[in-house]
Design a protein around this motif. Structure first.
Motif, PDB file in Angstrom:
ATOM      1  N   THR A  22       0.782  -1.086   0.014  1.00  0.00           N
ATOM      2  CA  THR A  22       0.069   0.017  -0.033  1.00  0.00           C
ATOM      3  C   THR A  22       0.819   1.255  -0.018  1.00  0.00           C
ATOM      4  N   ALA A  23       2.305   1.089   0.128  1.00  0.00           N
ATOM      5  CA  ALA A  23       3.068   2.172   0.229  1.00  0.00           C
ATOM      6  C   ALA A  23       4.523   1.638  -0.330  1.00  0.00           C
ATOM      7  N   LEU A  24       5.315   2.888  -0.606  1.00  0.00           N
ATOM      8  CA  LEU A  24       6.549   2.515  -1.275  1.00  0.00           C
ATOM      9  C   LEU A  24       7.260   1.567  -0.223  1.00  0.00           C
ATOM     10  N   ASN A  25       7.262   2.033   1.135  1.00  0.00           N
ATOM     11  CA  ASN A  25       8.191   1.218   2.215  1.00  0.00           C
ATOM     12  C   ASN A  25       7.905  -0.338   2.106  1.00  0.00           C
ATOM     13  N   ASP A  26       6.463  -0.806   1.351  1.00  0.00           N
ATOM     14  CA  ASP A  26       6.251  -2.110   1.595  1.00  0.00           C
ATOM     15  C   ASP A  26       7.141  -2.865   0.463  1.00  0.00           C
ATOM     16  N   LEU A  27       7.386  -2.243  -0.379  1.00  0.00           N
ATOM     17  CA  LEU A  27       8.240  -2.866  -1.521  1.00  0.00           C
ATOM     18  C   LEU A  27       9.771  -3.259  -0.971  1.00  0.00           C
ATOM     19  N   ALA A  28      10.199  -2.817  -0.084  1.00  0.00           N
ATOM     20  CA  ALA A  28      11.507  -2.611   0.393  1.00  0.00           C
ATOM     21  C   ALA A  28      12.032  -4.098   0.851  1.00  0.00           C
ATOM     22  N   ARG A  29      10.906  -4.820   1.311  1.00  0.00           N
ATOM     23  CA  ARG A  29      11.345  -6.169   1.847  1.00  0.00           C
ATOM     24  C   ARG A  29      11.139  -7.301   0.696  1.00  0.00           C
ATOM     25  N   LEU A  30      10.595  -6.969  -0.374  1.00  0.00           N
ATOM     26  CA  LEU A  30      10.323  -7.843  -1.480  1.00  0.00           C
ATOM     27  C   LEU A  30      11.729  -8.121  -2.561  1.00  0.00           C
ATOM     28  N   ARG A  31      11.729  -9.350  -2.885  1.00  0.00           N
ATOM     29  CA  ARG A  31      12.755  -9.712  -3.860  1.00  0.00           C
ATOM     30  C   ARG A  31      12.335  -9.523  -5.231  1.00  0.00           C
ATOM     31  N   ASP A  32      11.203  -9.611  -5.497  1.00  0.00           N
ATOM     32  CA  ASP A  32      10.330  -9.516  -6.742  1.00  0.00           C
ATOM     33  C   ASP A  32       9.208  -8.299  -6.679  1.00  0.00           C
ATOM     34  N   ALA A  33       9.401  -7.657  -7.706  1.00  0.00           N
ATOM     35  CA  ALA A  33       8.260  -6.583  -7.951  1.00  0.00           C
ATOM     36  C   ALA A  33       6.943  -7.484  -7.799  1.00  0.00           C
ATOM     37  N   PRO A  34       5.964  -6.979  -7.139  1.00  0.00           N
ATOM     38  CA  PRO A  34       4.597  -7.685  -7.076  1.00  0.00           C
ATOM     39  C   PRO A  34       3.775  -7.193  -8.057  1.00  0.00           C
ATOM     40  N   GLU A  35       2.698  -7.895  -8.463  1.00  0.00           N
ATOM     41  CA  GLU A  35       1.531  -7.496  -9.300  1.00  0.00           C
ATOM     42  C   GLU A  35       0.675  -6.571  -8.441  1.00  0.00           C
ATOM     43  N   LEU A  36       0.449  -5.229  -9.275  1.00  0.00           N
ATOM     44  CA  LEU A  36      -0.169  -4.254  -8.632  1.00  0.00           C
ATOM     45  C   LEU A  36      -1.582  -3.810  -9.105  1.00  0.00           C
ATOM     46  N   SER A  37      -2.660  -3.696  -8.393  1.00  0.00           N
ATOM     47  CA  SER A  37      -3.794  -2.967  -9.016  1.00  0.00           C
ATOM     48  C   SER A  37      -3.574  -1.772  -9.536  1.00  0.00           C
ATOM     49  N   GLN A  38      -4.333  -1.111 -10.622  1.00  0.00           N
ATOM     50  CA  GLN A  38      -4.206   0.039 -11.239  1.00  0.00           C
ATOM     51  C   GLN A  38      -4.183   1.170 -10.048  1.00  0.00           C
ATOM     52  N   GLU A  39      -5.066   1.011  -9.033  1.00  0.00           N
ATOM     53  CA  GLU A  39      -5.373   1.985  -7.872  1.00  0.00           C
ATOM     54  C   GLU A  39      -4.025   2.112  -7.170  1.00  0.00           C
TER      55      GLU A  39
END
Length: 130
Positions: A7-24
Motif C-alpha cells: 500500500t506504500a513504497l516502504n512495503d516494497l523494500a522487503r520484496l525480492r520481486d516486484a509484485p503485481e499491483l492494481s491500477q489504483e
C-alpha cells in the motif's frame, strides 16, 4: 487477482520481486514516489529483467515519465538470459550485464549533492510501472 499487501513504497523494500499491483495501487505509489523523488538531486536506476530488451524498455519508460534525458548504453550483452541494468543519471550511462538469481523489477535510488543527504532506494517496482 489477489490483494497485494503493498500500500506504500516502504512495503516494497522487503520484496525480492516486484509484485503485481492494481491500477489504483500503482497510481497511489506513483504519487508517493513523485513526492519522494522531488527531494533528490539525481538518480541511479537498477532494472532486473528476463532480457536486455525488457530492461531497456523499462528504463526508457521511466526516463519518459520523469522527463529525463535519454541515457546512453555504454556496455551491454548479446547473451540471452536474465540481466541487471545499471543506469547512472549523473554520468548519463547505462550498463547491462547477464545476472542469474535476481528477482524482477525496477529499483530507483535518489541521491543528494553531498553526503549530508542520504541516498534512498525505492522498489522493486514492476517492469511496466511507468
Amino acid at each position: 487477482m489477489t490483494q497485494s499487501p503493498v500500500t506504500a513504497l516502504n512495503d516494497l523494500a522487503r520484496l525480492r520481486d516486484a509484485p503485481e499491483l492494481s491500477q489504483e495501487t500503482c497510481a497511489n505509489l506513483r504519487a508517493e514516489l513523485s513526492q519522494a523523488m522531488a527531494n533528490a538531486s539525481w538518480f541511479t536506476v537498477g532494472v532486473m529483467a528476463p532480457t536486455a530488451a525488457k530492461a531497456l524498455a523499462a528504463l526508457r519508460a521511466l526516463e519518459t515519465s520523469q522527463g529525463w534525458d535519454t541515457m546512453d548504453v555504454v556496455d551491454s550483452t548479446n547473451e540471452i538470459g536474465p540481466v541487471f541494468l545499471k543506469a547512472n543519471q549523473q554520468g548519463g550511462s547505462v550498463r547491462i550485464r547477464i545476472e542469474y538469481g535476481l528477482g524482477q523489477g525496477i529499483l530507483i535510488t535518489g541521491h543528494g549533492e553531498d553526503e549530508n543527504q542520504p541516498s534512498t532506494t525505492w522498489g522493486p517496482l514492476p517492469l511496466n510501472f511507468f
